[in-house]
Design a protein around this motif. Sequence first.
Motif, PDB file in Angstrom:
ATOM      1  N   VAL A  91      52.910  29.113  44.903  1.00  0.00           N
ATOM      2  CA  VAL A  91      54.368  29.108  45.006  1.00  0.00           C
ATOM      3  C   VAL A  91      54.774  30.277  45.891  1.00  0.00           C
ATOM      4  N   ASP A 100      60.641  28.758  45.984  1.00  0.00           N
ATOM      5  CA  ASP A 100      61.014  27.345  45.911  1.00  0.00           C
ATOM      6  C   ASP A 100      60.059  26.402  46.641  1.00  0.00           C
ATOM      7  N   THR A 101      58.954  26.924  47.167  1.00  0.00           N
ATOM      8  CA  THR A 101      58.036  26.097  47.959  1.00  0.00           C
ATOM      9  C   THR A 101      56.652  26.090  47.321  1.00  0.00           C
ATOM     10  N   ALA A 102      56.137  24.891  47.041  1.00  0.00           N
ATOM     11  CA  ALA A 102      54.791  24.741  46.507  1.00  0.00           C
ATOM     12  C   ALA A 102      53.819  24.535  47.661  1.00  0.00           C
ATOM     13  N   VAL A 138      53.585  19.038  40.823  1.00  0.00           N
ATOM     14  CA  VAL A 138      54.529  19.896  41.533  1.00  0.00           C
ATOM     15  C   VAL A 138      55.961  19.374  41.368  1.00  0.00           C
ATOM     16  N   PHE A 144      59.772  21.462  41.858  1.00  0.00           N
ATOM     17  CA  PHE A 144      59.779  21.824  43.273  1.00  0.00           C
ATOM     18  C   PHE A 144      60.148  20.625  44.137  1.00  0.00           C
TER      19      PHE A 144
END
Length: 375
Positions: free
Chosen positions: A79, A83-85, A120, A125
Motif C-alpha cells: 500500500v 490509497d494505492t495497492a 484488494v 482500494f
Amino acid sequence: MKIVLAVDSFKGSLSSLEIIDLLTESIERTMGPQEIIKVPMADGGEGTVEALVTAAGGEYRTVRTVNALGSPIEAVYGVIDGDTAVLEMASVAGLCQIQAGERNPLLASSRSLGDLMVSVLDAGFRKMLIGIGGSATNDGGMGMLSALGVKFFGGDALLDGRGEDLERVTRIDMSRLDKRLAETDITVICDVSNPLLGETGATYVYGPQKGATVEMLARLEAGMRHFADMFAVMGIPIVSMLGAGAAGGAGAALGCILRAKMLPGIDAVLDTVRFNELIKDANLVVTGEGRLDGQSVKYGKVPAGIAKRCGEKNIPVAVIAGGLGDGWEGIYELARCSVLPIVDGPMTLDKAMKEAKPLLSSAADRMFRFIGLLR
C-alpha cells in the motif's frame, strides 16, 4: 560523493535490497562514508512491490492464496500513498515459485492474481498498480478473469481457467464480472511489448521458459487463437494491443477487457519513486541486473531505463551485472557508463548463482576502489 544505488534483483540469487546493502558495505569499506541514496528497482516482475513500498515508505499486507499450480501460499501486496495497492503477479503466479521440473503452462492458472485483486477490492482500494512480469502462466488471463466473476464454459461444464482450457471454451458469460472494477483505476507495469499471437507472441517467446514442450507450444498457441476468437465474436478484440502477450496473455485480459492502463515497466517505477528528483546533484548512479544483454537495452530493462535518465542529465553510471550476453554494449549509447560483471573466472551458472554474494562483494570492491583512485 552523492551515490544513488538503484539496482534490480539478481533473480534466483539476490534481492534488490540485498544487493544494495552489499554495495553500501563496499562503498564504506573502500571509500569511507558517502551520501548514499538507496532505491531498490524492478520493472514489473519479481521485486516490484518491495521496490515501490520501500521507495514510497508504504506498508505490506498479507493474503492467503495459491500459486499458479494451486499450492497454498502467502502473498504480499503493498500500500503506497494511502490509497494505492501494489500487486505483483510474480508473487502469486510466478515462475520463481515453481521448480523447473514441475513447470507446465497447460496446468498453470492466473487465478491467484484475480483472487489477490478481489482481496484488494474487499479492503476498499480503488487504485491498483500491478506488475505482471515473471509469470508461470499461459492462459490468456482466463484464470484471473474467472476469479473476478467471468464464467467460461466448455459445453455445459464450467472451466477452471488453465492453459489447457483455452481450446475448450465454447461460451463466455461476462455478466458477473465484479462491478467494483468499473470504479477502479488499474495501471499495469509491463516490461514487454509482445503481441498475443504468432512467433513473437506470448506462447512461442515465453512458453519454453515456463516448461512448454514443442507439442505444448502448438496446442497452447491454437488454444490462445481460439480464446481470442471467442472474445472477437463478442466485439472485444484482444490480439493486437501492444503488450497483449505479456504474462502469458494476461496483458490482453487486463488491457482489453478490464481497460487497464499499460505502462512500460521501468518508466512507471521510476516515475512512481520520483527518480529524477532522487538523482539531482548525484555524482554517480550504480545500477545493474542478473544478466545484461541486448534485450536489456532493446526492451528498456532496469539498467537501460536508468542509464537513459542519467544520460539526459549527464550523470555517470556504473552497471554491475551477474553476467553479460550478446548486445550488452548498447548500454554505452545511453549514458556515460562502465559495465562490470561479477564473475571472476570460468564457472557454471549454478555456481555463480550460489556464490553471488561473495562474487558481488568482490566485484563491488574492485569497482569502488578504482572509482576512488579518480577522486
